[in-house]
Design a protein around this motif. Structure first.
Motif, PDB file in Angstrom:
ATOM      1  N   ASP A 167     -36.379  -3.883  18.883  1.00  0.00           N
ATOM      2  CA  ASP A 167     -35.424  -4.963  18.675  1.00  0.00           C
ATOM      3  C   ASP A 167     -34.784  -4.902  17.283  1.00  0.00           C
ATOM      4  N   GLY A 168     -34.840  -3.733  16.653  1.00  0.00           N
ATOM      5  CA  GLY A 168     -34.332  -3.632  15.292  1.00  0.00           C
ATOM      6  C   GLY A 168     -33.255  -2.579  15.148  1.00  0.00           C
ATOM      7  N   GLN A 169     -32.818  -2.436  13.915  1.00  0.00           N
ATOM      8  CA  GLN A 169     -31.771  -1.460  13.643  1.00  0.00           C
ATOM      9  C   GLN A 169     -32.346  -0.054  13.563  1.00  0.00           C
ATOM     10  N   LEU A 170     -31.488   0.894  13.757  1.00  0.00           N
ATOM     11  CA  LEU A 170     -31.840   2.295  13.673  1.00  0.00           C
ATOM     12  C   LEU A 170     -31.700   2.749  12.226  1.00  0.00           C
ATOM     13  N   LEU A 171     -32.757   3.363  11.707  1.00  0.00           N
ATOM     14  CA  LEU A 171     -32.737   3.903  10.345  1.00  0.00           C
ATOM     15  C   LEU A 171     -32.689   5.417  10.416  1.00  0.00           C
ATOM     16  N   HIS A 172     -31.918   6.035   9.535  1.00  0.00           N
ATOM     17  CA  HIS A 172     -31.858   7.488   9.441  1.00  0.00           C
ATOM     18  C   HIS A 172     -31.857   7.875   7.968  1.00  0.00           C
ATOM     19  N   ARG A 173     -32.576   8.920   7.657  1.00  0.00           N
ATOM     20  CA  ARG A 173     -32.535   9.495   6.312  1.00  0.00           C
ATOM     21  C   ARG A 173     -32.435  11.002   6.425  1.00  0.00           C
ATOM     22  N   GLN A 174     -31.584  11.557   5.598  1.00  0.00           N
ATOM     23  CA  GLN A 174     -31.534  13.011   5.440  1.00  0.00           C
ATOM     24  C   GLN A 174     -32.154  13.303   4.080  1.00  0.00           C
ATOM     25  N   MET A 175     -33.249  14.037   4.090  1.00  0.00           N
ATOM     26  CA  MET A 175     -33.940  14.361   2.847  1.00  0.00           C
ATOM     27  C   MET A 175     -33.763  15.841   2.540  1.00  0.00           C
ATOM     28  N   ARG A 176     -33.568  16.123   1.278  1.00  0.00           N
ATOM     29  CA  ARG A 176     -33.510  17.505   0.796  1.00  0.00           C
ATOM     30  C   ARG A 176     -34.599  17.655  -0.250  1.00  0.00           C
ATOM     31  N   TYR A 177     -35.797  17.952   0.219  1.00  0.00           N
ATOM     32  CA  TYR A 177     -36.950  18.057  -0.667  1.00  0.00           C
ATOM     33  C   TYR A 177     -36.903  19.320  -1.525  1.00  0.00           C
ATOM     34  N   GLY A 178     -36.135  20.300  -1.079  1.00  0.00           N
ATOM     35  CA  GLY A 178     -36.056  21.568  -1.798  1.00  0.00           C
ATOM     36  C   GLY A 178     -37.120  22.534  -1.309  1.00  0.00           C
ATOM     37  N   ASP A 179     -37.062  23.730  -1.841  1.00  0.00           N
ATOM     38  CA  ASP A 179     -37.997  24.792  -1.462  1.00  0.00           C
ATOM     39  C   ASP A 179     -39.265  24.626  -2.302  1.00  0.00           C
ATOM     40  N   ILE A 180     -40.027  23.579  -1.997  1.00  0.00           N
ATOM     41  CA  ILE A 180     -41.204  23.206  -2.788  1.00  0.00           C
ATOM     42  C   ILE A 180     -42.508  23.691  -2.156  1.00  0.00           C
ATOM     43  N   GLY A 181     -42.396  24.444  -1.088  1.00  0.00           N
ATOM     44  CA  GLY A 181     -43.571  24.942  -0.375  1.00  0.00           C
ATOM     45  C   GLY A 181     -43.761  24.184   0.929  1.00  0.00           C
ATOM     46  N   ARG A 182     -44.241  24.904   1.915  1.00  0.00           N
ATOM     47  CA  ARG A 182     -44.378  24.353   3.267  1.00  0.00           C
ATOM     48  C   ARG A 182     -45.229  23.084   3.303  1.00  0.00           C
ATOM     49  N   THR A 183     -46.388  23.130   2.692  1.00  0.00           N
ATOM     50  CA  THR A 183     -47.276  21.966   2.712  1.00  0.00           C
ATOM     51  C   THR A 183     -46.641  20.778   2.009  1.00  0.00           C
ATOM     52  N   ALA A 184     -45.995  21.019   0.873  1.00  0.00           N
ATOM     53  CA  ALA A 184     -45.371  19.927   0.118  1.00  0.00           C
ATOM     54  C   ALA A 184     -44.226  19.295   0.900  1.00  0.00           C
ATOM     55  N   VAL A 185     -43.430  20.101   1.589  1.00  0.00           N
ATOM     56  CA  VAL A 185     -42.343  19.556   2.408  1.00  0.00           C
ATOM     57  C   VAL A 185     -42.925  18.692   3.525  1.00  0.00           C
ATOM     58  N   ARG A 186     -43.956  19.177   4.165  1.00  0.00           N
ATOM     59  CA  ARG A 186     -44.541  18.440   5.279  1.00  0.00           C
ATOM     60  C   ARG A 186     -45.167  17.124   4.809  1.00  0.00           C
TER      61      ARG A 186
END
Length: 163
Positions: free
Chosen positions: A128-147
């Motif tokens: 019953d709420g609004q739709l939220l969207h975010r585009q994040m650019r974490y950078g090439d900080i490593g697979r685990t860090a991105v996750r």
């Protein structure tokens, strides 16, 4: 198992969901179930976690949560459009009151100039709420860090949507 920051957010979310008697579902690509894992790591989460969909492949996105093949062909798996279809599918193919969906490029490979490593699209929606969207650019900080950064952002979005 998870960093303290993620554990604290997961505890807060579980408490908020329990207060409202809401359930949550997750639709995860690049995190491979880590958001659901962070939530189910919290005692009492069985009252608020309905299910998690791990939709790592395009086929899973289509089969499990109804992402359209035309969306994947036109925009790719890592896109706002795909994340929005993922969150809608996860919400309506579950008993949850709220859902979060994530799709991105954790690395170390797989990126491009247009869609670099560290790009993640997240979507959250309450029934019953609004739709939220975010585009994040974490950078090439490593697979685990991105996750892990994606898990943290997803929990923040869910908390915001519940509040």
């Amino acid at each position: 198992m998870f960093p303290a920051e993620i554990e604290d957010k997961a505890k807060s979310l579980v408490r908020l969901l329990a207060e409202r008697k809401w359930m949550v579902s997750t639709v995860e690509s690049c995190t491979g179930g880590l958001i659901a894992g962070a939530l189910t790591d919290i005692a009492g989460s069985s009252a608020v976690v309905d299910r998690g969909f791990v939709t790592y492949s395009n086929e899973a996105k289509m089969d499990l949560v109804g992402v359209e093949a035309t969306t994947l062909a036109a925009f790719g798996a890592v896109s706002r459009e795909t994340a929005l279809q993922m969150v809608h599918g996860g919400l309506f193919r579950s008993r949850a009151s709220i859902c979060v969906a994530v799709t991105g490029i954790a690395g170390p490979g797989g990126g491009s100039a247009e869609k670099p490593v560290g790009l993640v699209h997240l979507a959250a929606k309450a029934r019953d709420g609004q739709l939220l969207h975010r585009q994040m650019r974490y950078g090439d900080i490593g697979r685990t860090a991105v996750r892990l950064a994606t898990v943290s952002t997803a929990l923040e979005m869910l908390i915001a949507a519940v509040e």
